[in-house]
Design an enzyme around this catalytic site. Structure first.
Site, PDB file in Angstrom:
ATOM      1  CG  HIS A  72     -24.364 -18.209  -6.546  1.00 46.91           C
ATOM      2  ND1 HIS A  72     -23.927 -16.979  -6.136  1.00 46.91           N
ATOM      3  CD2 HIS A  72     -23.725 -18.488  -7.706  1.00 46.91           C
ATOM      4  CE1 HIS A  72     -23.048 -16.524  -7.028  1.00 46.91           C
ATOM      5  NE2 HIS A  72     -22.915 -17.419  -7.989  1.00 46.91           N
TER       6      HIS A  72
ATOM      7  CD  GLU B  25     -19.900 -20.386  -8.904  1.00 46.86           C
ATOM      8  OE1 GLU B  25     -19.866 -20.178 -10.111  1.00 46.86           O
ATOM      9  OE2 GLU B  25     -20.722 -19.836  -8.144  1.00 46.86           O
TER      10      GLU B  25
ATOM     11  N   GLY C 124     -20.906 -16.621 -14.900  1.00 45.38           N
ATOM     12  CA  GLY C 124     -21.751 -15.462 -14.633  1.00 45.38           C
ATOM     13  C   GLY C 124     -21.610 -14.432 -15.741  1.00 45.38           C
ATOM     14  N   GLY C 125     -20.751 -13.423 -15.515  1.00 46.65           N
ATOM     15  CA  GLY C 125     -20.616 -12.293 -16.435  1.00 46.65           C
ATOM     16  C   GLY C 125     -20.456 -12.684 -17.899  1.00 46.65           C
TER      17      GLY C 125
ATOM     18  CD  GLU D  98     -23.586 -13.328  -6.826  1.00 47.52           C
ATOM     19  OE1 GLU D  98     -24.634 -13.564  -7.457  1.00 47.52           O
ATOM     20  OE2 GLU D  98     -22.486 -13.154  -7.388  1.00 47.52           O
TER      21      GLU D  98
ATOM     22  N   GLY E 152     -16.954 -12.693 -10.144  1.00 41.65           N
ATOM     23  CA  GLY E 152     -17.204 -11.327 -10.604  1.00 41.65           C
ATOM     24  C   GLY E 152     -16.038 -10.381 -10.387  1.00 41.65           C
TER      25      GLY E 152
ATOM     26  CG  ASN F 119     -25.726 -17.533 -11.879  1.00 45.99           C
ATOM     27  OD1 ASN F 119     -26.861 -17.047 -11.949  1.00 45.99           O
ATOM     28  ND2 ASN F 119     -25.011 -17.509 -10.757  1.00 45.99           N
ATOM     29  CD1 TRP F 120     -27.391 -15.573 -18.342  1.00 46.85           C
ATOM     30  CD2 TRP F 120     -29.488 -15.025 -18.891  1.00 46.85           C
ATOM     31  NE1 TRP F 120     -27.565 -15.822 -19.686  1.00 46.85           N
ATOM     32  CE2 TRP F 120     -28.834 -15.491 -20.048  1.00 46.85           C
ATOM     33  CE3 TRP F 120     -30.827 -14.631 -18.981  1.00 46.85           C
ATOM     34  CZ2 TRP F 120     -29.473 -15.558 -21.291  1.00 46.85           C
ATOM     35  CZ3 TRP F 120     -31.468 -14.704 -20.218  1.00 46.85           C
ATOM     36  CH2 TRP F 120     -30.784 -15.162 -21.358  1.00 46.85           C
ATOM     37  CE  LYS F 121     -23.351 -14.317 -10.777  1.00 45.63           C
ATOM     38  NZ  LYS F 121     -22.147 -13.919 -10.059  1.00 45.63           N
TER      39      LYS F 121
ATOM     40  CB  SER G 101     -13.257 -14.405 -13.088  1.00 44.82           C
ATOM     41  OG  SER G 101     -13.751 -13.436 -12.180  1.00 44.82           O
TER      42      SER G 101
HETATM   43  P1  PGA Z   1     -18.639 -14.744 -12.716  1.00 51.51           P
HETATM   44  O1  PGA Z   1     -19.775 -15.432 -11.813  1.00 51.51           O
HETATM   45  O2  PGA Z   1     -18.403 -15.677 -13.891  1.00 51.51           O
HETATM   46  O3  PGA Z   1     -19.207 -13.434 -13.137  1.00 51.51           O
HETATM   47  O4  PGA Z   1     -17.429 -14.634 -11.862  1.00 51.51           O
HETATM   48  C1  PGA Z   1     -19.787 -16.814 -11.596  1.00 51.51           C
HETATM   49  C2  PGA Z   1     -20.934 -17.182 -10.685  1.00 51.51           C
HETATM   50  O5  PGA Z   1     -21.244 -16.410  -9.774  1.00 51.51           O
HETATM   51  O6  PGA Z   1     -21.570 -18.234 -10.849  1.00 51.51           O
END
Ligand code: PGA
Length: 261
Positions: A102, A173, A240-241, A104, A179, A11-13, A219
């Site tokens: 998600h 999640e 994500g990250g 977010e 994050g 997930n590149w956001k 994470s």
């Molecule tokens: P993260 O994000 O790996 O940076 O914690 C995961 C996600 O939001 O899908």
């Protein structure tokens, strides 16, 4: 050992430029091919870049084992919905996956379960594969409400009038782990994954429960993915990250091999 194909979704956001897409996919693909065909047999890899990057991502991933996903989609095929992404057009450009719900989207953009249900139905109408995200906040966990919250978020599957088993993936999640660098422990993840699998069994069928992949997200890094992947109900990750660099995303995938052979 489960027979579910492991899934690693990036997930590149709202990160990276369009010009990053082709080199990233070429580099990742080169590395995946070195895994001796294992990806095609046992793993699936999905990259979900921002909407502006989807078309070049689909182009770059042709003839590779990498699939492309969107980070959200609208609840209708088309219409007066400023800023939304048509699921019909995702299908048209051969973007086969979409992430929905998600945290977010839920917390920053106030998407509620009813809104996510509309998006889910529209995605399935277009035969898209959906990664439905669920997860509790820190106060909810501290208040012992984790499974209650996850169960409420899963309810939309009942309202969607039947789930296409091959087009549903659930991503657990925990919001407090996204994050933050603080991941759920393998036992915490397994507990909720098992709850989700049992919920699918009692609300749908044995087969829905056995076939649906349940990803962990929050994470995930190369140095914690092996232990998390050792749990029987963890079928992959939504990253994500650590998905923004080929080396760390690949490290996560490679460590899964160590864990599950
Ligand atoms: P993260 O994000 O790996 O940076 O914690 C995961 C996600 O939001 O899908």
């Amino acid at each position: 050992m489960s027979k579910r194909k492991f899934l690693f979704a990036a997930n590149w956001k709202m990160n990276k430029r369009v010009s990053d897409v082709a080199p990233f996919i070429a580099d990742l693909n080169r590395e995946l091919e070195l895994l001796k065909g294992k990806v095609a047999q046992d793993f699936e890899v999905v990259i979900a870049p921002p909407a502006t990057h989807l078309l070049p991502a689909v182009d770059s991933s042709k003839n590779t084992a990498i699939q492309i996903g969107a980070q959200n989609c609208g609840h209708a095929k088309s219409g007066a919905f400023t800023g939304e992404i048509s699921p019909q057009v995702l299908k048209e450009i051969h973007c086969e996956w979409v992430i929905l719900g998600h945290s977010e989207r839920r917390h920053l953009y106030l998407e509620d379960d009813a809104r996510i249900l509309g998006r889910l139905k529209a995605a399935w109408d277009e035969q898209l594969k959906v990664i439905l995200c669920v997860g509790e906040t820190l106060p909810e966990r501290k208040g012992q409400r984790t499974t209650q919250v996850v169960e409420r978020q899963l309810q939309i599957l009942r309202e969607a009038s039947g789930i296409p088993e091959d087009r549903l993936v659930v991503a657990y999640e925990p919001v407090w782990a996204i994050g933050t660098g603080e991941n759920a422990t393998p036992d915490q993840a397994q507990e909720v994954h098992q709850f989700i699998r049992n919920w699918l069994k009692s609300n749908f069928s044995n087969s829905a429960s056995e076939k649906t992949r349940i990803l962990y997200g929050g994470s995930v890094k190369p140095d914690n993915s092996q232990e998390l992947m050792g749990k029987p109900d963890v079928d992959g990750f939504l990253v994500g990250g650590a998905s923004l660099e080929v080396s760390s995303f690949l490290g996560i995938i490679k460590n899964a091999f160590k864990s599950r052979g």
